[in-house]
Design a protein around this motif. Structure first.
Motif, PDB file in Angstrom:
ATOM      1  N   GLY A 103       0.789  -1.229   0.000  1.00 34.96           N
ATOM      2  CA  GLY A 103       0.000   0.000   0.000  1.00 34.96           C
ATOM      3  C   GLY A 103       0.818   1.274   0.000  1.00 34.96           C
ATOM      4  O   GLY A 103       0.297   2.358   0.268  1.00 34.96           O
ATOM      5  N   GLU A 104       2.106   1.162  -0.311  1.00 31.97           N
ATOM      6  CA  GLU A 104       2.967   2.349  -0.284  1.00 31.97           C
ATOM      7  C   GLU A 104       2.926   3.117  -1.604  1.00 31.97           C
ATOM      8  O   GLU A 104       3.212   4.311  -1.643  1.00 31.97           O
ATOM      9  N   VAL A 105       2.616   2.409  -2.686  1.00 31.46           N
ATOM     10  CA  VAL A 105       2.553   3.028  -4.015  1.00 31.46           C
ATOM     11  C   VAL A 105       1.108   3.001  -4.497  1.00 31.46           C
ATOM     12  O   VAL A 105       0.396   2.007  -4.297  1.00 31.46           O
ATOM     13  N   ALA A 106       0.676   4.081  -5.125  1.00 32.83           N
ATOM     14  CA  ALA A 106      -0.706   4.162  -5.604  1.00 32.83           C
ATOM     15  C   ALA A 106      -0.990   3.084  -6.653  1.00 32.83           C
ATOM     16  O   ALA A 106      -0.109   2.692  -7.425  1.00 32.83           O
ATOM     17  N   ALA A 131      10.440  12.782 -17.394  1.00 32.29           N
ATOM     18  CA  ALA A 131       9.881  13.613 -16.314  1.00 32.29           C
ATOM     19  C   ALA A 131       8.831  12.840 -15.528  1.00 32.29           C
ATOM     20  O   ALA A 131       8.770  12.922 -14.294  1.00 32.29           O
ATOM     21  N   LEU A 132       8.010  12.069 -16.237  1.00 35.83           N
ATOM     22  CA  LEU A 132       6.973  11.287 -15.562  1.00 35.83           C
ATOM     23  C   LEU A 132       7.585  10.100 -14.823  1.00 35.83           C
ATOM     24  O   LEU A 132       7.158   9.761 -13.711  1.00 35.83           O
ATOM     25  N   GLN A 133       8.594   9.475 -15.412  1.00 37.94           N
ATOM     26  CA  GLN A 133       9.278   8.377 -14.727  1.00 37.94           C
ATOM     27  C   GLN A 133       9.846   8.852 -13.396  1.00 37.94           C
ATOM     28  O   GLN A 133       9.735   8.172 -12.368  1.00 37.94           O
ATOM     29  N   ALA A 134      10.458  10.041 -13.428  1.00 35.44           N
ATOM     30  CA  ALA A 134      11.040  10.599 -12.201  1.00 35.44           C
ATOM     31  C   ALA A 134       9.958  10.870 -11.160  1.00 35.44           C
ATOM     32  O   ALA A 134      10.145  10.628  -9.964  1.00 35.44           O
ATOM     33  N   LYS A 135       8.802  11.353 -11.608  1.00 35.61           N
ATOM     34  CA  LYS A 135       7.710  11.642 -10.675  1.00 35.61           C
ATOM     35  C   LYS A 135       7.166  10.369 -10.043  1.00 35.61           C
ATOM     36  O   LYS A 135       6.767  10.363  -8.873  1.00 35.61           O
ATOM     37  N   LEU A 136       7.145   9.288 -10.822  1.00 35.79           N
ATOM     38  CA  LEU A 136       6.612   8.030 -10.302  1.00 35.79           C
ATOM     39  C   LEU A 136       7.518   7.422  -9.235  1.00 35.79           C
ATOM     40  O   LEU A 136       7.084   6.564  -8.463  1.00 35.79           O
ATOM     41  N   ASP A 137       8.766   7.866  -9.206  1.00 30.33           N
ATOM     42  CA  ASP A 137       9.686   7.401  -8.166  1.00 30.33           C
ATOM     43  C   ASP A 137       9.488   8.161  -6.855  1.00 30.33           C
ATOM     44  O   ASP A 137      10.096   7.831  -5.841  1.00 30.33           O
ATOM     45  N   GLN A 138       8.652   9.211  -6.902  1.00 27.58           N
ATOM     46  CA  GLN A 138       8.416  10.027  -5.714  1.00 27.58           C
ATOM     47  C   GLN A 138       6.995   9.805  -5.191  1.00 27.58           C
ATOM     48  O   GLN A 138       6.093   9.438  -5.938  1.00 27.58           O
ATOM     49  N   LYS A 139       6.827  10.033  -3.918  1.00 31.05           N
ATOM     50  CA  LYS A 139       5.498   9.900  -3.331  1.00 31.05           C
ATOM     51  C   LYS A 139       4.574  10.973  -3.890  1.00 31.05           C
ATOM     52  O   LYS A 139       4.969  12.132  -4.038  1.00 31.05           O
ATOM     53  N   GLY A 148      -7.858  15.217   0.481  1.00 28.53           N
ATOM     54  CA  GLY A 148      -8.077  13.790   0.251  1.00 28.53           C
ATOM     55  C   GLY A 148      -6.920  12.923   0.702  1.00 28.53           C
ATOM     56  O   GLY A 148      -7.068  11.711   0.858  1.00 28.53           O
ATOM     57  N   GLY A 149      -5.755  13.538   0.880  1.00 30.90           N
ATOM     58  CA  GLY A 149      -4.589  12.776   1.329  1.00 30.90           C
ATOM     59  C   GLY A 149      -3.754  12.273   0.164  1.00 30.90           C
ATOM     60  O   GLY A 149      -3.712  12.885  -0.909  1.00 30.90           O
ATOM     61  N   ASP A 150      -3.091  11.154   0.379  1.00 33.79           N
ATOM     62  CA  ASP A 150      -2.214  10.594  -0.650  1.00 33.79           C
ATOM     63  C   ASP A 150      -3.012  10.166  -1.882  1.00 33.79           C
ATOM     64  O   ASP A 150      -4.209   9.851  -1.792  1.00 33.79           O
ATOM     65  N   ILE A 151      -2.334  10.123  -3.022  1.00 36.84           N
ATOM     66  CA  ILE A 151      -2.960   9.640  -4.256  1.00 36.84           C
ATOM     67  C   ILE A 151      -3.312   8.164  -4.086  1.00 36.84           C
ATOM     68  O   ILE A 151      -2.486   7.359  -3.655  1.00 36.84           O
ATOM     69  N   LYS A 152      -4.555   7.831  -4.410  1.00 33.26           N
ATOM     70  CA  LYS A 152      -5.033   6.451  -4.244  1.00 33.26           C
ATOM     71  C   LYS A 152      -4.813   5.613  -5.499  1.00 33.26           C
ATOM     72  O   LYS A 152      -4.549   4.419  -5.410  1.00 33.26           O
ATOM     73  N   TYR A 153      -4.978   6.227  -6.675  1.00 37.81           N
ATOM     74  CA  TYR A 153      -4.746   5.483  -7.915  1.00 37.81           C
ATOM     75  C   TYR A 153      -4.406   6.444  -9.047  1.00 37.81           C
ATOM     76  O   TYR A 153      -4.715   7.637  -8.993  1.00 37.81           O
ATOM     77  N   ILE A 154      -3.734   5.894 -10.061  1.00 34.35           N
ATOM     78  CA  ILE A 154      -3.389   6.649 -11.269  1.00 34.35           C
ATOM     79  C   ILE A 154      -3.768   5.805 -12.476  1.00 34.35           C
ATOM     80  O   ILE A 154      -3.337   4.657 -12.598  1.00 34.35           O
TER      81      ILE A 154
END
Length: 284
Positions: A93-96, A136-144, A160-166
């Motif tokens: 549950g750490e990654v969306a 740029a998107l790859q780098a963003k996906l490595d970040q919370k 809403g808090g953390d991103i739940k899904y993409i």
């Protein structure tokens, strides 16, 4: 006394995304729109929309959104015409949660890697998909939370808090907006084919054909032009005067009408202002 019946209110469509980042102008197949949600997932609504968008049975999409995994499109007449749909869920549950589509070429590569390395198709599908994305998107996906500074978000979204899904999407959906350059230089947003059709006074069938195949469509003396760039529709509407100019260029230079319309647009200061705003917005 007679009771006055209240009209039943139309149910508002579910809000699936509250963060949208557009990478549709990136080179294919990484030209996606990253559609994310910070609120709790409405599983039924989410599954319904993805099922309709990707033409996958609802029960299969619901299961994949719950358990993760891949759906390989069946062959039609013995020929594979589409790749696969994937949903990746982090067991910790750490990654969306993430969903995406692999096209035929990507799917073929994934199958080869699966057979050569003995790695499950779901894992290989993620590898193949992610490495085609913009850096740029790859780098963003490595970040919370895609590295987003929540102080810059609307308060309701951040709440809403953390991103739940993409969902990484390439289609024209009612759940996020795409832009059309109008004759007066305005950039008008439409979400989905039906809204686009309503804006321009055409039928949904005409709109669907235009944005999926590209080309032109005459509308009340004006013309809608759509070019498919990296698999994504880029749409502009030209007034009657500019349409006449384009037809004259076709006659003089023996060029395609879309090329003529592009030339007219680039020589029209009003339309160029709209194009400049679109390009600036995509870089922001």
């Amino acid at each position: 006394m007679f009771k006055i019946k209240k009209k039943a209110e139309k149910q508002k469509p579910a809000i699936l995304y509250n963060i949208v980042e557009d990478y549709s102008e990136f080179e294919a197949p990484g030209n996606v729109t990253a559609c994310a949600m910070t609120f709790k997932e409405d599983l039924a609504a989410h599954a319904k929309v993805l099922s309709e968008s990707y033409e996958i049975p609802l029960e299969i999409v619901s299961r994949l959104l719950t358990e993760g995994g891949v759906y390989v499109y069946p062959q039609i007449g013995g020929i594979l015409t589409r790749g696969l749909f994937a949903c990746r869920i982090d067991p910790n549950g750490e990654v969306a949660k993430q969903t995406w589509i692999l096209d035929l070429m990507q799917f073929a590569e994934a199958e080869q890697l699966t057979q050569a390395r003995g790695i499950p198709l779901a894992e290989v599908a993620a590898m193949v998909f992610h490495r085609t994305l913009p850096e740029a998107l790859q780098a963003k996906l490595d970040q919370k939370n895609l590295g987003i500074d929540y102080r810059t978000l609307d308060r309701a979204v951040a709440k809403g808090g953390d991103i739940k899904y993409i969902d990484f999407r390439k289609d024209w959906s009612p759940h996020f907006k795409r832009l059309c350059i109008m004759p007066d230089g305005q950039l008008l947003e439409t979400g989905g084919v039906e809204e686009f059709a309503q804006l321009h006074g055409v039928t949904p069938a005409q709109a669907k054909t235009l944005v999926e195949q590209g080309g032109t469509l005459e509308v009340s003396g004006e013309i809608l032009a759509c070019q498919i760039v990296n698999g994504q529709p880029a749409v502009a509407r030209f007034n009657a005067k500019n349409y006449l100019k384009a037809k004259e260029l076709v006659r003089q230079k023996k060029i395609h009408i879309l090329d003529a319309l592009s030339e007219v647009a680039y020589n029209d200061p009003t339309m160029m202002r709209g194009l400049a705003r679109k390009e600036f917005g995509s870089r922001a």
